[in-house]
Design a protein around this motif. Structure first.
Motif, short mmCIF file in Angstrom:
data_model
loop_
_atom_site.label_atom_id
_atom_site.label_comp_id
_atom_site.label_asym_id
_atom_site.label_seq_id
_atom_site.Cartn_x
_atom_site.Cartn_y
_atom_site.Cartn_z
N ARG A 28 -57.26 23.93 41.38
CA ARG A 28 -57.37 24.68 40.13
C ARG A 28 -57.87 26.08 40.40
O ARG A 28 -58.22 26.42 41.51
N SER A 32 -62.06 29.10 36.77
CA SER A 32 -62.14 28.02 35.79
C SER A 32 -61.79 28.46 34.37
O SER A 32 -62.40 28.03 33.40
N CYS A 37 -55.08 24.13 33.95
CA CYS A 37 -56.03 23.44 34.83
C CYS A 37 -57.08 22.72 33.99
O CYS A 37 -57.47 21.59 34.29
N TRP A 41 -58.29 18.81 33.95
CA TRP A 41 -59.71 18.52 34.17
C TRP A 41 -60.27 17.69 33.02
O TRP A 41 -60.96 16.68 33.24
N PRO A 78 -51.99 24.38 37.82
CA PRO A 78 -52.64 23.47 38.74
C PRO A 78 -51.64 22.71 39.61
O PRO A 78 -50.45 22.62 39.30
N SER A 90 -48.86 20.99 35.37
CA SER A 90 -49.84 20.26 34.55
C SER A 90 -49.18 19.07 33.86
O SER A 90 -49.78 18.00 33.76
#
Length: 174
Positions: A28, A32, A37, A41, A78, A90
């Motif tokens: 990722r 953040s 991503c 998560w 990601p 994703s």
């Protein structure tokens, strides 16, 4: 083991040992803030599937490491490696995670939105929202498009009696 979720954590095991997290590696963004991503998560967190994280620069932050480009030649994030299989979007990652057993069958069932007829359209709306936001943020225009899309999101949320897109049920769409 008992730590709370943190977008900067590199290892999440929940009640299991660290070795179980080696089955899932999420590549990722290092900052953040990539929403794709983040979706992956959040699903890992909700299902409480142990995982480890490798951080990769987004294109605007610098070069990608050669070992990452070997997994994902186009450099997009990601990426996940789950049980040795490389997943490069994703959507593909989410599809695979939805098939994995999580902490409870009830949570697994609740999170899977594809039993609801509006799910595909709601997921498309998410793509439009991201696209218009990024257009406004990066290209210096399109504020009215972004605001129009936000109104559509608000209208859609209110249609099912909220607080979530599928009404009272929190799902992947949210």
């Amino acid at each position: 083991k008992g730590e709370v979720a943190n977008a900067m954590a590199n290892l999440r095991v929940f009640d299991k040992d660290a070795e179980t997290a080696q089955k899932v590696t999420l590549y990722r963004d290092s900052a953040s803030w990539c929403p794709y991503c983040h979706k992956v998560w959040m699903l890992l967190e909700e299902k409480q599937i142990p995982y480890n994280v490798k951080r990769v620069n987004m294109a605007c932050y610098g070069q990608k490491p050669p070992d990452f480009l070997a997994l994902q030649p186009n450099g997009q994030i990601p990426v996940a490696v789950i049980d040795g299989t490389v997943l490069r979007s994703s959507d593909a990652i989410i599809d695979r995670i939805l098939q994995m057993p999580g902490a409870s069958p009830e949570i697994d069932q609740e999170l899977d939105p594809f039993d609801h007829p509006q799910s595909t359209n709601l997921l498309r709306l998410e793509r439009v929202l991201f696209s218009t936001w990024l257009g406004w943020l990066c290209r210096g225009g399109g504020r009215s498009d972004f605001e129009r899309t936000l109104r559509k999101v608000e209208d859609t949320l209110s249609e099912n009696g909220g607080p979530f897109f599928l009404g009272e049920r929190f799902s992947l769409v949210d």
